[in-house]
Design a protein around this motif. Structure first.
Motif, PDB file in Angstrom:
ATOM      1  N   ALA A  73      -4.628  -8.029  -1.046  1.00  0.00           N
ATOM      2  CA  ALA A  73      -5.095  -7.274   0.117  1.00  0.00           C
ATOM      3  C   ALA A  73      -4.120  -6.152   0.464  1.00  0.00           C
ATOM      4  O   ALA A  73      -4.527  -5.019   0.761  1.00  0.00           O
ATOM      5  CB  ALA A  73      -5.267  -8.218   1.308  1.00  0.00           C
ATOM      6  N   ALA A  74      -2.823  -6.463   0.423  1.00  0.00           N
ATOM      7  CA  ALA A  74      -1.819  -5.437   0.712  1.00  0.00           C
ATOM      8  C   ALA A  74      -1.859  -4.331  -0.332  1.00  0.00           C
ATOM      9  O   ALA A  74      -1.714  -3.145  -0.017  1.00  0.00           O
ATOM     10  CB  ALA A  74      -0.429  -6.067   0.762  1.00  0.00           C
ATOM     11  N   LEU A  75      -2.084  -4.710  -1.587  1.00  0.00           N
ATOM     12  CA  LEU A  75      -2.173  -3.721  -2.659  1.00  0.00           C
ATOM     13  C   LEU A  75      -3.389  -2.820  -2.464  1.00  0.00           C
ATOM     14  O   LEU A  75      -3.320  -1.600  -2.655  1.00  0.00           O
ATOM     15  CB  LEU A  75      -2.254  -4.446  -4.007  1.00  0.00           C
ATOM     16  N   ALA A  76      -4.505  -3.417  -2.055  1.00  0.00           N
ATOM     17  CA  ALA A  76      -5.725  -2.641  -1.854  1.00  0.00           C
ATOM     18  C   ALA A  76      -5.607  -1.677  -0.678  1.00  0.00           C
ATOM     19  O   ALA A  76      -6.194  -0.592  -0.689  1.00  0.00           O
ATOM     20  CB  ALA A  76      -6.903  -3.586  -1.637  1.00  0.00           C
ATOM     21  N   LEU A  77      -4.845  -2.068   0.342  1.00  0.00           N
ATOM     22  CA  LEU A  77      -4.745  -1.264   1.566  1.00  0.00           C
ATOM     23  C   LEU A  77      -3.458  -0.453   1.636  1.00  0.00           C
ATOM     24  O   LEU A  77      -3.153   0.131   2.680  1.00  0.00           O
ATOM     25  CB  LEU A  77      -4.828  -2.187   2.790  1.00  0.00           C
ATOM     26  N   ALA A  78      -2.716  -0.397   0.540  1.00  0.00           N
ATOM     27  CA  ALA A  78      -1.391   0.232   0.571  1.00  0.00           C
ATOM     28  C   ALA A  78      -1.441   1.750   0.618  1.00  0.00           C
ATOM     29  O   ALA A  78      -0.437   2.389   0.941  1.00  0.00           O
ATOM     30  CB  ALA A  78      -0.580  -0.213  -0.647  1.00  0.00           C
ATOM     31  N   GLY A  79      -2.585   2.341   0.305  1.00  0.00           N
ATOM     32  CA  GLY A  79      -2.680   3.793   0.187  1.00  0.00           C
ATOM     33  C   GLY A  79      -2.092   4.594   1.336  1.00  0.00           C
ATOM     34  O   GLY A  79      -1.288   5.511   1.119  1.00  0.00           O
ATOM     35  N   PRO A  80      -2.456   4.284   2.602  1.00  0.00           N
ATOM     36  CA  PRO A  80      -1.919   5.068   3.720  1.00  0.00           C
ATOM     37  C   PRO A  80      -0.395   5.018   3.828  1.00  0.00           C
ATOM     38  O   PRO A  80       0.212   5.910   4.415  1.00  0.00           O
ATOM     39  CB  PRO A  80      -2.576   4.412   4.947  1.00  0.00           C
ATOM     40  N   VAL A  81       0.222   3.974   3.271  1.00  0.00           N
ATOM     41  CA  VAL A  81       1.687   3.871   3.308  1.00  0.00           C
ATOM     42  C   VAL A  81       2.308   4.536   2.089  1.00  0.00           C
ATOM     43  O   VAL A  81       3.254   5.326   2.198  1.00  0.00           O
ATOM     44  CB  VAL A  81       2.123   2.389   3.376  1.00  0.00           C
ATOM     45  N   THR A  82       1.770   4.232   0.912  1.00  0.00           N
ATOM     46  CA  THR A  82       2.406   4.703  -0.319  1.00  0.00           C
ATOM     47  C   THR A  82       2.062   6.149  -0.665  1.00  0.00           C
ATOM     48  O   THR A  82       2.868   6.837  -1.280  1.00  0.00           O
ATOM     49  CB  THR A  82       2.013   3.799  -1.497  1.00  0.00           C
ATOM     50  N   LYS A  83       0.878   6.615  -0.265  1.00  0.00           N
ATOM     51  CA  LYS A  83       0.486   7.976  -0.642  1.00  0.00           C
ATOM     52  C   LYS A  83       1.420   9.035  -0.059  1.00  0.00           C
ATOM     53  O   LYS A  83       1.923   9.897  -0.793  1.00  0.00           O
ATOM     54  CB  LYS A  83      -0.963   8.239  -0.225  1.00  0.00           C
ATOM     55  N   PRO A  84       1.703   9.021   1.268  1.00  0.00           N
ATOM     56  CA  PRO A  84       2.640  10.030   1.786  1.00  0.00           C
ATOM     57  C   PRO A  84       4.054   9.855   1.249  1.00  0.00           C
ATOM     58  O   PRO A  84       4.779  10.831   1.054  1.00  0.00           O
ATOM     59  CB  PRO A  84       2.588   9.818   3.302  1.00  0.00           C
ATOM     60  N   LEU A  85       4.447   8.599   0.993  1.00  0.00           N
ATOM     61  CA  LEU A  85       5.777   8.363   0.440  1.00  0.00           C
ATOM     62  C   LEU A  85       5.870   8.921  -0.976  1.00  0.00           C
ATOM     63  O   LEU A  85       6.853   9.590  -1.334  1.00  0.00           O
ATOM     64  CB  LEU A  85       6.080   6.863   0.445  1.00  0.00           C
ATOM     65  N   ILE A 136       5.505  -6.898   1.025  1.00  0.00           N
ATOM     66  CA  ILE A 136       6.520  -5.937   0.567  1.00  0.00           C
ATOM     67  C   ILE A 136       6.463  -5.773  -0.948  1.00  0.00           C
ATOM     68  O   ILE A 136       6.545  -4.649  -1.474  1.00  0.00           O
ATOM     69  CB  ILE A 136       7.920  -6.388   1.025  1.00  0.00           C
ATOM     70  N   ALA A 137       6.302  -6.888  -1.671  1.00  0.00           N
ATOM     71  CA  ALA A 137       6.205  -6.800  -3.133  1.00  0.00           C
ATOM     72  C   ALA A 137       4.969  -6.008  -3.548  1.00  0.00           C
ATOM     73  O   ALA A 137       5.008  -5.221  -4.502  1.00  0.00           O
ATOM     74  CB  ALA A 137       6.165  -8.200  -3.738  1.00  0.00           C
ATOM     75  N   ALA A 138       3.857  -6.198  -2.830  1.00  0.00           N
ATOM     76  CA  ALA A 138       2.627  -5.469  -3.154  1.00  0.00           C
ATOM     77  C   ALA A 138       2.786  -3.975  -2.898  1.00  0.00           C
ATOM     78  O   ALA A 138       2.312  -3.147  -3.682  1.00  0.00           O
ATOM     79  CB  ALA A 138       1.463  -6.027  -2.341  1.00  0.00           C
ATOM     80  N   LEU A 139       3.447  -3.618  -1.805  1.00  0.00           N
ATOM     81  CA  LEU A 139       3.687  -2.196  -1.533  1.00  0.00           C
ATOM     82  C   LEU A 139       4.533  -1.578  -2.648  1.00  0.00           C
ATOM     83  O   LEU A 139       4.288  -0.447  -3.078  1.00  0.00           O
ATOM     84  CB  LEU A 139       4.388  -2.031  -0.184  1.00  0.00           C
ATOM     85  N   GLY A 140       5.514  -2.332  -3.120  1.00  0.00           N
ATOM     86  CA  GLY A 140       6.340  -1.838  -4.212  1.00  0.00           C
ATOM     87  C   GLY A 140       5.548  -1.656  -5.490  1.00  0.00           C
ATOM     88  O   GLY A 140       5.673  -0.632  -6.174  1.00  0.00           O
ATOM     89  N   PHE A 141       4.704  -2.634  -5.805  1.00  0.00           N
ATOM     90  CA  PHE A 141       3.897  -2.516  -7.019  1.00  0.00           C
ATOM     91  C   PHE A 141       2.924  -1.351  -6.903  1.00  0.00           C
ATOM     92  O   PHE A 141       2.695  -0.617  -7.869  1.00  0.00           O
ATOM     93  CB  PHE A 141       3.134  -3.815  -7.272  1.00  0.00           C
ATOM     94  N   SER A 142       2.337  -1.172  -5.714  1.00  0.00           N
ATOM     95  CA  SER A 142       1.409  -0.065  -5.507  1.00  0.00           C
ATOM     96  C   SER A 142       2.084   1.278  -5.745  1.00  0.00           C
ATOM     97  O   SER A 142       1.495   2.191  -6.332  1.00  0.00           O
ATOM     98  CB  SER A 142       0.852  -0.118  -4.078  1.00  0.00           C
ATOM     99  N   LEU A 143       3.321   1.400  -5.302  1.00  0.00           N
ATOM    100  CA  LEU A 143       4.044   2.660  -5.452  1.00  0.00           C
ATOM    101  C   LEU A 143       4.436   2.908  -6.907  1.00  0.00           C
ATOM    102  O   LEU A 143       4.368   4.043  -7.394  1.00  0.00           O
ATOM    103  CB  LEU A 143       5.289   2.634  -4.565  1.00  0.00           C
ATOM    104  N   ALA A 144       4.837   1.851  -7.607  1.00  0.00           N
ATOM    105  CA  ALA A 144       5.339   2.018  -8.976  1.00  0.00           C
ATOM    106  C   ALA A 144       4.225   2.050 -10.016  1.00  0.00           C
ATOM    107  O   ALA A 144       4.270   2.842 -10.959  1.00  0.00           O
ATOM    108  CB  ALA A 144       6.317   0.891  -9.307  1.00  0.00           C
ATOM    109  N   SER A 145       3.223   1.182  -9.859  1.00  0.00           N
ATOM    110  CA  SER A 145       2.179   1.087 -10.870  1.00  0.00           C
ATOM    111  C   SER A 145       1.252   2.295 -10.789  1.00  0.00           C
ATOM    112  O   SER A 145       0.869   2.730  -9.714  1.00  0.00           O
ATOM    113  CB  SER A 145       1.370  -0.193 -10.668  1.00  0.00           C
ATOM    114  N   GLY A 146       0.864   2.807 -11.910  1.00  0.00           N
ATOM    115  CA  GLY A 146       0.094   4.046 -11.937  1.00  0.00           C
ATOM    116  C   GLY A 146       1.019   5.234 -11.974  1.00  0.00           C
ATOM    117  O   GLY A 146       0.894   6.112 -12.830  1.00  0.00           O
TER     118      GLY A 146
END
Length: 401
Positions: A47-59, A98-108
């Motif tokens: 769920a965190a990975l799916a919703l991470a966009g608003p956090v990881t995209k600007p970062l 936190i781990a999901a946010l990290g994976f979202s930022l790194a993966s892809g």
């Protein structure tokens, strides 16, 4: 000195050395959580990975490709350390987020980084994607089996080892992108990309079709691997932890070979045919598990599931990479992160389904529903794939996914 693609392969191996993944279900259950709560905690990651966009995209927009990858790995390490700490459900959920946010930022983003260094060095990005992907399966196999063995001596050691690997990956990422020119930021006068503009681009439609294939096959297979198979092996069949680790480890063993030779299959048979074969192998694994829900059946099914999912990432990422070959690196990274978000959303729903219904409906009945759902969705996704090679699809309008 090692070339950038070789350094990237080393980064990928470190990043995906998950000593904790095979025993995560067992770890949470042994800490006294009920089955629905265990599945809920597992689903929080998706769920965190799916919703991470608003956090990881600007970062990600503020960081270079290497900076985004390294930051993602540090976040993964922090989340894994939190998971190992005492504190009950709130700490475990915080670690998963936190781990999901990290994976979202790194993966892809890491695939976009590979594409950039290969473009600069004149290397074949698709070949290196497949090569690095296959080695991550090998790393996951070794780490998964060792993690199950280590768990018997220390329940937290697998998590700390995984965190250490992520930290080493974070230190390796800047070496991969050393010498890359900073990405060109869009100017204020550049035309804004709108849904209407995107819908007109044939490349955008093709990207979404490959994304659907990626989402369906990976989401169902990983839901089985994370939520269903551990339940069957540990709570119903009561296998020993070494056997538990070996059965789940066979997933990465077969995945290694299909990831390694997926590129050769694409070159010989085409991306669409290879995607059809991978989805069919995963479907065969589900049917085997439905037919023989015992230790031997689970082992054979896991081999088939791993073989099916192993080719998914190199085939889909390669096709999307060709469709977006002329796009800025940041745009490629955004498209691939969106892939992960879609996959995570479906994966989360499936794991939540397991948590809510496994004890109420029963494993065979729920698995039957999952098999029927997978076969229908996978068939639709494969039939919708572009019939022409990705590189032959025109791509002139800006694509943002």
């Amino acid at each position: 000195m090692l070339s950038a693609p070789r350094l990237f392969t080393g980064y990928r191996v470190l990043s995906r050395s998950y000593f904790h993944l095979t025993i995560l279900f067992v770890f949470l259950y042994d800490r006294g959580l009920s089955l629905p709560t265990v599945e809920l905690t597992l689903a929080v990651y998706g769920a965190a990975l799916a919703l991470a966009g608003p956090v990881t995209k600007p970062l990600a927009a503020r960081l270079s490709l290497t900076g985004a990858v390294a930051t993602g790995e540090w976040l993964k390490a922090a989340g894994l350390v939190l998971l190992a700490l005492p504190g009950g459900l709130p700490v475990a959920i915080a670690g998963q987020i936190i781990a999901a946010l990290g994976f979202s930022l790194a993966s892809g983003t890491d695939s976009a980084l590979l594409a950039e260094v290969c473009r600069r060095d004149g290397a074949d990005a698709r070949a290196w994607e497949g090569r690095s992907g296959s080695l991550t399966f090998a790393a996951a196999l070794v780490a998964g089996v060792l993690g199950a063995i280590l768990y018997q001596a220390s329940h937290t050691a697998p998590f700390y080892l995984s965190a250490a690997m992520s930290a080493l990956a974070a230190l390796t990422a800047p070496l991969v992108g050393r010498g890359l020119e900073p990405a060109v930021k869009p100017t204020a006068t550049a035309p804004k990309d709108t849904p209407a503009q995107r819908a007109k681009g044939p490349a955008y439609a093709a990207v979404l079709r490959w994304s659907a294939y990626y989402t369906v096959v990976r989401a169902f297979v990983l839901a089985l691997f994370i939520g269903f198979l551990p339940y069957l092996l540990y709570l119903r069949l009561h296998v020993s932890l070494p056997v538990f680790g070996l059965v789940l480890g066979s997933y990465t063993l077969s995945g290694y070979f299909t990831a390694r030779y997926g590129r050769a299959a694409v070159d010989r048979f085409g991306a669409r045919a290879t995607a059809t074969a991978s989805a069919s192998l995963a479907g065969a694994g589900l049917l085997i598990l439905l037919w023989q829900p015992n230790t031997a059946g689970a082992a054979v099914a896991t081999l088939a599931l791993g073989a099916g999912v192993g080719a998914v990432r190199p085939v889909a990422v390669g096709a999307i990479g060709e469709l977006l070959a002329d796009r800025p690196a940041a745009e490629k990274a955004a498209a691939l992160r969106a892939n992960e978000a879609r996959f995570a959303a479906v994966n989360t729903l499936l794991i939540l389904l397991a948590g809510l219904l496994l004890d109420r409906v029963g494993f065979p009945q729920l698995l039957l529903g999952v098999v029927v759902g997978y076969l229908a969705l996978a068939a639709a996704a494969v039939l919708a794939l572009p019939r022409t090679a990705a590189a032959e699809t025109p791509a002139k309008a800006p694509v943002a996914v």
